[in-house]
Design a protein around this motif. Structure first.
Motif, PDB file in Angstrom:
ATOM      1  N   ALA A   1      -2.362  63.518 -23.022  1.00 57.50           N
ATOM      2  CA  ALA A   1      -1.260  63.732 -23.958  1.00 57.50           C
ATOM      3  C   ALA A   1      -0.204  64.669 -23.415  1.00 57.50           C
ATOM      4  O   ALA A   1       0.851  64.844 -24.005  1.00 57.50           O
ATOM      5  N   ARG A   2      -0.494  65.235 -22.258  1.00 55.87           N
ATOM      6  CA  ARG A   2       0.405  66.282 -21.765  1.00 55.87           C
ATOM      7  C   ARG A   2       1.695  65.702 -21.201  1.00 55.87           C
ATOM      8  O   ARG A   2       1.721  64.674 -20.546  1.00 55.87           O
ATOM      9  N   ASN A   3       2.794  66.359 -21.489  1.00 56.78           N
ATOM     10  CA  ASN A   3       4.074  66.012 -20.866  1.00 56.78           C
ATOM     11  C   ASN A   3       4.777  67.242 -20.324  1.00 56.78           C
ATOM     12  O   ASN A   3       5.945  67.200 -19.970  1.00 56.78           O
ATOM     13  N   SER A   4       4.052  68.361 -20.283  1.00 57.03           N
ATOM     14  CA  SER A   4       4.587  69.573 -19.658  1.00 57.03           C
ATOM     15  C   SER A   4       3.428  70.412 -19.165  1.00 57.03           C
ATOM     16  O   SER A   4       2.286  70.221 -19.569  1.00 57.03           O
ATOM     17  N   CYS A   5       3.738  71.344 -18.264  1.00 58.55           N
ATOM     18  CA  CYS A   5       2.741  72.255 -17.700  1.00 58.55           C
ATOM     19  C   CYS A   5       3.102  73.676 -18.086  1.00 58.55           C
ATOM     20  O   CYS A   5       4.277  74.050 -18.095  1.00 58.55           O
ATOM     21  N   SER A   6       2.080  74.497 -18.334  1.00 55.62           N
ATOM     22  CA  SER A   6       2.334  75.925 -18.523  1.00 55.62           C
ATOM     23  C   SER A   6       2.867  76.502 -17.227  1.00 55.62           C
ATOM     24  O   SER A   6       2.561  76.001 -16.147  1.00 55.62           O
ATOM     25  N   PRO A   7       3.668  77.557 -17.312  1.00 59.20           N
ATOM     26  CA  PRO A   7       4.209  78.153 -16.075  1.00 59.20           C
ATOM     27  C   PRO A   7       3.098  78.493 -15.086  1.00 59.20           C
ATOM     28  O   PRO A   7       2.072  79.076 -15.438  1.00 59.20           O
ATOM     29  N   GLY A   8       3.301  78.113 -13.837  1.00 64.27           N
ATOM     30  CA  GLY A   8       2.328  78.423 -12.777  1.00 64.27           C
ATOM     31  C   GLY A   8       1.143  77.499 -12.735  1.00 64.27           C
ATOM     32  O   GLY A   8       0.185  77.745 -11.996  1.00 64.27           O
ATOM     33  N   LYS A   9       1.162  76.393 -13.508  1.00 63.22           N
ATOM     34  CA  LYS A   9      -0.002  75.511 -13.575  1.00 63.22           C
ATOM     35  C   LYS A   9       0.240  74.153 -12.921  1.00 63.22           C
ATOM     36  O   LYS A   9      -0.625  73.279 -12.975  1.00 63.22           O
ATOM     37  N   ALA A  10       1.405  73.944 -12.302  1.00 61.39           N
ATOM     38  CA  ALA A  10       1.617  72.716 -11.543  1.00 61.39           C
ATOM     39  C   ALA A  10       0.843  72.811 -10.232  1.00 61.39           C
ATOM     40  O   ALA A  10       0.759  73.870  -9.613  1.00 61.39           O
ATOM     41  N   VAL A  11       0.236  71.710  -9.810  1.00 63.30           N
ATOM     42  CA  VAL A  11      -0.643  71.712  -8.643  1.00 63.30           C
ATOM     43  C   VAL A  11       0.102  72.141  -7.379  1.00 63.30           C
ATOM     44  O   VAL A  11       1.104  71.528  -6.995  1.00 63.30           O
ATOM     45  N   GLY A  12      -0.395  73.209  -6.754  1.00 60.30           N
ATOM     46  CA  GLY A  12       0.047  73.615  -5.424  1.00 60.30           C
ATOM     47  C   GLY A  12      -1.093  73.364  -4.461  1.00 60.30           C
ATOM     48  O   GLY A  12      -2.213  73.838  -4.675  1.00 60.30           O
ATOM     49  N   LEU A  13      -0.840  72.597  -3.417  1.00 65.92           N
ATOM     50  CA  LEU A  13      -1.924  72.133  -2.545  1.00 65.92           C
ATOM     51  C   LEU A  13      -1.640  72.482  -1.090  1.00 65.92           C
ATOM     52  O   LEU A  13      -0.523  72.287  -0.601  1.00 65.92           O
ATOM     53  N   THR A  14      -2.645  73.008  -0.392  1.00 68.18           N
ATOM     54  CA  THR A  14      -2.558  73.246   1.043  1.00 68.18           C
ATOM     55  C   THR A  14      -3.675  72.488   1.735  1.00 68.18           C
ATOM     56  O   THR A  14      -4.858  72.758   1.507  1.00 68.18           O
TER      57      THR A  14
ATOM     58  N   PHE B   1      -6.339  67.604 -12.259  1.00 69.57           N
ATOM     59  CA  PHE B   1      -6.468  67.425 -10.806  1.00 69.57           C
ATOM     60  C   PHE B   1      -7.593  68.324 -10.296  1.00 69.57           C
ATOM     61  O   PHE B   1      -7.676  69.501 -10.671  1.00 69.57           O
ATOM     62  N   ASP B   2      -8.493  67.773  -9.462  1.00 71.42           N
ATOM     63  CA  ASP B   2      -9.595  68.582  -8.947  1.00 71.42           C
ATOM     64  C   ASP B   2      -9.728  68.430  -7.434  1.00 71.42           C
ATOM     65  O   ASP B   2      -8.881  67.799  -6.774  1.00 71.42           O
TER      66      ASP B   2
ATOM     67  N   SER C   1       1.468  62.093 -16.707  1.00 72.05           N
ATOM     68  CA  SER C   1       0.821  62.073 -18.025  1.00 72.05           C
ATOM     69  C   SER C   1      -0.609  61.557 -17.991  1.00 72.05           C
ATOM     70  O   SER C   1      -1.169  61.234 -19.033  1.00 72.05           O
ATOM     71  N   LYS C   2      -1.200  61.462 -16.801  1.00 69.41           N
ATOM     72  CA  LYS C   2      -2.570  60.972 -16.713  1.00 69.41           C
ATOM     73  C   LYS C   2      -3.431  61.948 -15.930  1.00 69.41           C
ATOM     74  O   LYS C   2      -2.925  62.700 -15.086  1.00 69.41           O
ATOM     75  N   GLU C   3      -4.731  61.892 -16.192  1.00 71.96           N
ATOM     76  CA  GLU C   3      -5.673  62.715 -15.443  1.00 71.96           C
ATOM     77  C   GLU C   3      -6.295  61.872 -14.337  1.00 71.96           C
ATOM     78  O   GLU C   3      -6.845  60.792 -14.588  1.00 71.96           O
ATOM     79  N   PHE C   4      -6.191  62.349 -13.090  1.00 79.70           N
ATOM     80  CA  PHE C   4      -6.775  61.608 -11.971  1.00 79.70           C
ATOM     81  C   PHE C   4      -8.290  61.783 -11.951  1.00 79.70           C
ATOM     82  O   PHE C   4      -8.810  62.873 -12.233  1.00 79.70           O
ATOM     83  N   GLN C   5      -8.985  60.693 -11.597  1.00 79.31           N
ATOM     84  CA  GLN C   5     -10.452  60.712 -11.545  1.00 79.31           C
ATOM     85  C   GLN C   5     -10.902  60.067 -10.233  1.00 79.31           C
ATOM     86  O   GLN C   5     -11.495  58.994 -10.207  1.00 79.31           O
ATOM     87  N   CYS C   6     -10.561  60.735  -9.107  1.00 83.12           N
ATOM     88  CA  CYS C   6     -10.866  60.194  -7.778  1.00 83.12           C
ATOM     89  C   CYS C   6     -12.334  60.442  -7.426  1.00 83.12           C
ATOM     90  O   CYS C   6     -12.928  61.448  -7.847  1.00 83.12           O
ATOM     91  N   GLY C   7     -12.884  59.543  -6.639  1.00 84.31           N
ATOM     92  CA  GLY C   7     -14.225  59.763  -6.113  1.00 84.31           C
ATOM     93  C   GLY C   7     -14.200  60.540  -4.801  1.00 84.31           C
ATOM     94  O   GLY C   7     -15.226  61.023  -4.334  1.00 84.31           O
TER      95      GLY C   7
ATOM     96  N   GLU D   1      -8.709  65.905  -1.932  1.00 82.12           N
ATOM     97  CA  GLU D   1      -9.178  65.287  -0.686  1.00 82.12           C
ATOM     98  C   GLU D   1      -8.460  63.966  -0.431  1.00 82.12           C
ATOM     99  O   GLU D   1      -8.110  63.645   0.705  1.00 82.12           O
ATOM    100  N   VAL D   2      -8.251  63.198  -1.506  1.00 83.49           N
ATOM    101  CA  VAL D   2      -7.570  61.917  -1.353  1.00 83.49           C
ATOM    102  C   VAL D   2      -6.114  62.118  -0.941  1.00 83.49           C
ATOM    103  O   VAL D   2      -5.601  61.441  -0.044  1.00 83.49           O
ATOM    104  N   VAL D   3      -5.425  63.085  -1.581  1.00 78.87           N
ATOM    105  CA  VAL D   3      -4.021  63.347  -1.241  1.00 78.87           C
ATOM    106  C   VAL D   3      -3.898  63.782   0.214  1.00 78.87           C
ATOM    107  O   VAL D   3      -3.026  63.293   0.958  1.00 78.87           O
ATOM    108  N   CYS D   4      -4.760  64.713   0.643  1.00 76.44           N
ATOM    109  CA  CYS D   4      -4.690  65.203   2.025  1.00 76.44           C
ATOM    110  C   CYS D   4      -4.934  64.065   3.007  1.00 76.44           C
ATOM    111  O   CYS D   4      -4.273  63.972   4.052  1.00 76.44           O
TER     112      CYS D   4
END
Length: 877
Positions: A426-439, A371-372, A405-411, A377-380
């Protein structure tokens, strides 16, 4: 009351119900003689229905049966009536047309006060009566809602508990359906208290399809009691009783609520996006995106969901009430829109939280590496928020859901996150503290002003910028918007007429609670909108009011503190003027905390007349830091004044909020006026009056509670209109008179302590006052250890003179001048300081001066005459 009576009856039956029934029959005549004329159940009934537990509610009051009209009732209040009638649970209620307008009205607050319905009845002229449906054979007791509790069944006018051994899941399905609830979720004894009633003596054998428990087959059972903890405790799920209809998605449309198998349209479903979100979550539809009004053309039952009830967490069916709406609102419904594929959890607002995405009816968190910024911007945008401001993991709690399980590639231009391209991961888990937090930022702006920090307040609502109205807003609320926009202090806020459009409405209590402006916006049209003016280059931080704090200056989009060495009194005058405050009263470092921001690198050279600090000349300074306690701390006086009279301590009250404006007389008394007089240095309040304006004018309204909270008057002021304006008269309206003494030789002495006057001499005490008002009089008061006198003269040229031709010991004491004048329809007075006079006998030196010296002069004259005579005699010889 009925429940207590029922409990007592069951206790007796449990002891020996057969013997008791015989005793009751034998003693019924005796009991009838001692019975009260009427009980609660005798004064309440349901008529014209299929049973004693369904129909039109009537109450007997003052000997007369009348139908009942109710205000704001829900199923909770209806359940109280069912209990009074010894019926089961409340299932449904509604209103029906009534031919006669002679009804009783019963308010819900009276119902919950513990009063009987008869005691709550008041006459009402209405044409709608309450119809109520209670169950006549089952009820749930002691539960947290109408869909949970200990099960009891009624037969032969008595209630009995049911043993778990005689009840199964299919029986529970029938009971839940009969109650109008969802399928059973918990079936367990002792959840809702121990059994006190008799135990049902049959085993139910339901097929699960029956509409009522007593429609089921049953077989005899030998039991008449239950082991402890074995009485049926039943929890039915809350019914699937809300839906959105009329749009392609199940997560958008008009709101309907189900009651007694019928779907009903609802008006006033929710008042802001926070409440809409609660409905969206209930529908498993993510977060609220927007709310509009629609007109379906269908006839409305005028139902609403009560806000306080829903916010308390009660099921929606228990919060459904009849709405009082105008004719123009008929068929007008709330249409809601939820985001059906993304949501933010655990955030401080609807625009912040841990991101989750929905696919195949399940929610998943997203890893930061997938997620980048463009995705953000799209989510907001999809959530109707402003651009992303913070993108960082672990801000809003650790991930618990499955991981996307997918990587987003938004314009960055897409309208929804799931419209973006994506690649497998291939990911099915996140390292601790690496889930997207968005403001995301709150979508708020000011337009049409001289800068981005002034103009009409607009909120982006449903992807459209709309003006908003805040009916009850002061500078304090406006300050939060200025801070959000990274502007300086709030200078003015006012309501103006809207032209050509109907703004949204913002609830001020919601804003004061700290919620984002968009969250507090509700789709209610208004004819007014808000004009707001913030400073764009200066602000005061950490102060006790908007006119005090540590000074910061903005340049190149960053804020800097200012050092005392680069700032003087004239600079402070420019800042206070720019902030809309009064003149500077305190200029001192470290008053409002130590400096943390960068330090301004120039020395200001204001003349004091500039309207903004950055309009002043400045010279370069080598400094880039301040010594501790040397950052400018500034306190400007509050802009408050009394105008229209000769004295600054009386007149029409005005407060400067952008410009000087008069104050509404609304609800003020001497306590509030005292705050004004004290602030102006005019003592305490003497009186307040109202002035009747010839037409309604724009004023500021200041509520007494805000005044007494310690807030500045300017910060309590809200735009309003009124025919009455406020006038205040303070006790220190008059200046202090001057007292002085003059003697026969023309020597005049101003008032002083311990003035000594010789006995027998004459002196004059003069009273005078600076010219303020014509006329008046002076009262000279004299007090000594054993006497007191008053002398009065009219004021001539603002003074009066009191002559004492021969000083005597009786004149020894304290003197003061009191000036009296009649102005502003009041007798006012002001007193001078005390003058202390001592009368003394002539001293030895006075004797020498008065006797010896004249004798010496006489002797000299005699000698001169003798000398002249001898000189002539000599010359003759």
């Amino acid at each position: 009351m009925i429940r207590a009576a029922s409990r007592q009856r069951h206790i007796y039956l449990d002891m020996d119900h057969l013997l008791l029934l015989l005793l009751l029959l034998w003693s019924s005549g005796v009991q009838a003689e001692g019975k009260h004329n009427s009980t609660e159940s005798d004064d309440v009934r349901l008529v014209e229905g299929p049973s004693l537990c369904a129909g039109t509610l009537e109450v007997k009051h003052l000997g007369e049966w009348r139908p009942v009209n109710v205000i704001d009732w829900t199923l909770k209040e209806a359940a109280v009536v069912c209990e009074h009638l010894d019926c089961g649970s409340a299932v449904a209620f509604g209103l029906k047309p009534q031919m006669s307008a002679s009804l009783w009205k019963i308010k819900l607050d009276c119902v919950w006060s513990g009063s009987t319905l008869r005691e709550c009845a008041t006459p009402d002229n209405s044409y709608t009566a309450l119809i109520l449906t209670c169950l006549d054979s089952v009820r749930l007791l002691n539960g947290s809602s109408l869909c949970s509790g200990r099960l009891e069944v009624k037969s032969n006018q008595s209630w009995s508990s049911v043993c778990e051994a005689d009840f199964d899941q299919q029986d529970a399905e029938v009971v839940c359906r009969e109650l109008g609830c969802g399928p059973p979720s918990v079936l367990q004894g002792a959840l809702y208290g121990e059994v006190e009633a008799l135990a049902w003596s049959k085993e139910f054998q339901c097929g699960g399809h029956e509409s009522a428990l007593l429609d089921c087959r049953s077989s005899g059972s030998a039991r008449n009691s239950c082991s402890p903890g074995k009485a049926v405790g039943l929890t039915c799920s809350e019914p699937d009783d809300v839906r959105l209809v009329g749009r392609a998605s199940r997560c958008a449309g008009e709101v309907q609520v189900k009651q007694l198998g019928m779907w009903r349209y609802v008006i006033n479903t929710a008042h802001n996006l926070e409440e809409v979100t609660a409905l969206c979550e209930r529908l498993d539809c993510g977060f609220a995106v927007g709310m509009t009004m629609s007109r379906s053309g269908l006839v409305s039952d005028d139902w609403e969901i009560k806000r306080d009830c829903a916010q308390a967490g009660s099921p929606l069916r228990e919060c459904l009430s009849f709405s009082v709406i105008t004719f123009s609102q008929k068929g007008l419904f709330r249409e809601l829109k939820c985001s059906d594929s993304v949501r933010l959890l655990n955030g401080s607002s609807l625009c912040s939280g841990r991101l989750e995405v929905k696919s195949n009816q399940s929610w998943s968190s997203v890893c930061e590496t997938d997620f980048d910024q463009q995705d953000a911007e799209v989510v907001c945008r999809q959530l109707g928020c402003g651009p992303p401001s913070v993108l960082q993991g672990a801000l809003y709690g650790e991930v618990e859901a499955p991981v996307w399980s997918k990587e987003f590639q938004c314009g960055g231009h897409e309208s929804a996150l799931l419209d973006c391209r994506s690649s497998g991961s291939a990911r099915n888990s996140c390292s601790p503290g690496k889930a997207v937090g968005l403001t995301c930022s709150d979508p708020v702006r000011l337009v049409g002003g001289a800068s981005r920090c002034s103009g009409t307040l607009e909120v982006n609502y449903l992807r459209q910028w709309s003006p908003v109205d805040v009916s009850d807003w002061s500078l304090k609320g406006a300050a939060s918007v200025c801070a959000h926009l990274d502007c300086g202090s709030a200078v003015s806020v006012r309501r103006t007429k809207a032209t050509g459009f109907y703004p949204l409405t913002v609830r001020s209590d919601c804003v004061k609670s700290g919620s984002a402006l968009r969250t507090c916006t509700t789709f209610m049209s208004s004819s007014s909108m808000i004009k707001l003016n913030c400073t764009d280059s200066v602000r005061l931080l950490n102060g006790s009011s908007l006119c005090s704090g540590r000074l910061e200056v903005k340049s190149n989009q960053s804020w800097s503190s200012v050092c005392e060495a680069d700032f003087d009194q004239q600079d402070a005058e420019a800042v206070c003027r720019e902030l809309g405050c009064g003149p500077p009263s305190v200029l001192q470092g470290a008053l409002y905390g130590e400096v943390e921001a960068p330090v301004w690198s120039k020395e200001y050279q204001c003349g004091g007349h500039e309207s903004a600090l950055l309009d002043c000349r400045s010279s370069g300074s080598a400094r880039n830091s301040c010594s501790p306690g040397k950052a400018v701390g500034l306190t400007c006086s509050e802009p408050v004044r009394l105008v229209g009279q000769a004295s600054r301590c009386a007149g029409m009250l005005e407060v400067k909020v952008g410009k000087w404006r008069t104050i509404d007389y609304f609800d003020w008394d001497l306590k509030e006026a005292h705050v004004v007089c004290e602030h102006l240095g005019c003592g305490s309040a003497f009186s307040i009056q109202w002035k009747n304006e010839p037409s309604e004018i724009s004023v500021l309204k200041i509520e007494p509670d805000c005044v007494h909270s310690g807030s500045a008057l300017r910060e309590c002021a809200k735009s309003s209109s009124s025919f009455l304006t406020l006038n205040v008269t303070c006790k220190d309206l008059l200046v202090q008179p001057i007292i002085s003494v003059s003697f026969m030789n023309g020597v005049s002495m101003a008032q002083q302590q311990g003035l000594q006057v010789s006995r027998g001499s004459n002196f004059t005490i003069s009273c005078s006052i600076q010219p303020q008002y014509p006329g008046g009089s002076f009262q000279l008061t004299f007090t000594s250890s054993n006497t007191a006198y008053n002398y009065t003269q009219p004021a001539v040229n603002h003074s009066a003179h009191f002559l004492f031709p021969a000083a005597e010991p009786t004149h020894q004491g304290n003197y003061s001048c009191i000036y009296h004048v009649y102005v502003f329809y009041h007798d006012l007075s002001s007193e001078s300081p005390l003058l202390s006079v001592t009368v003394s006998d002539p001293t030895h030196s006075d004797v020498v001066k008065g006797v010896v010296i004249p004798l010496v002069v006489l002797l000299v004259i005699v000698l001169m005459i003798l000398g002249l005579h001898l000189y002539r005699q000599v010359n003759k010889q």
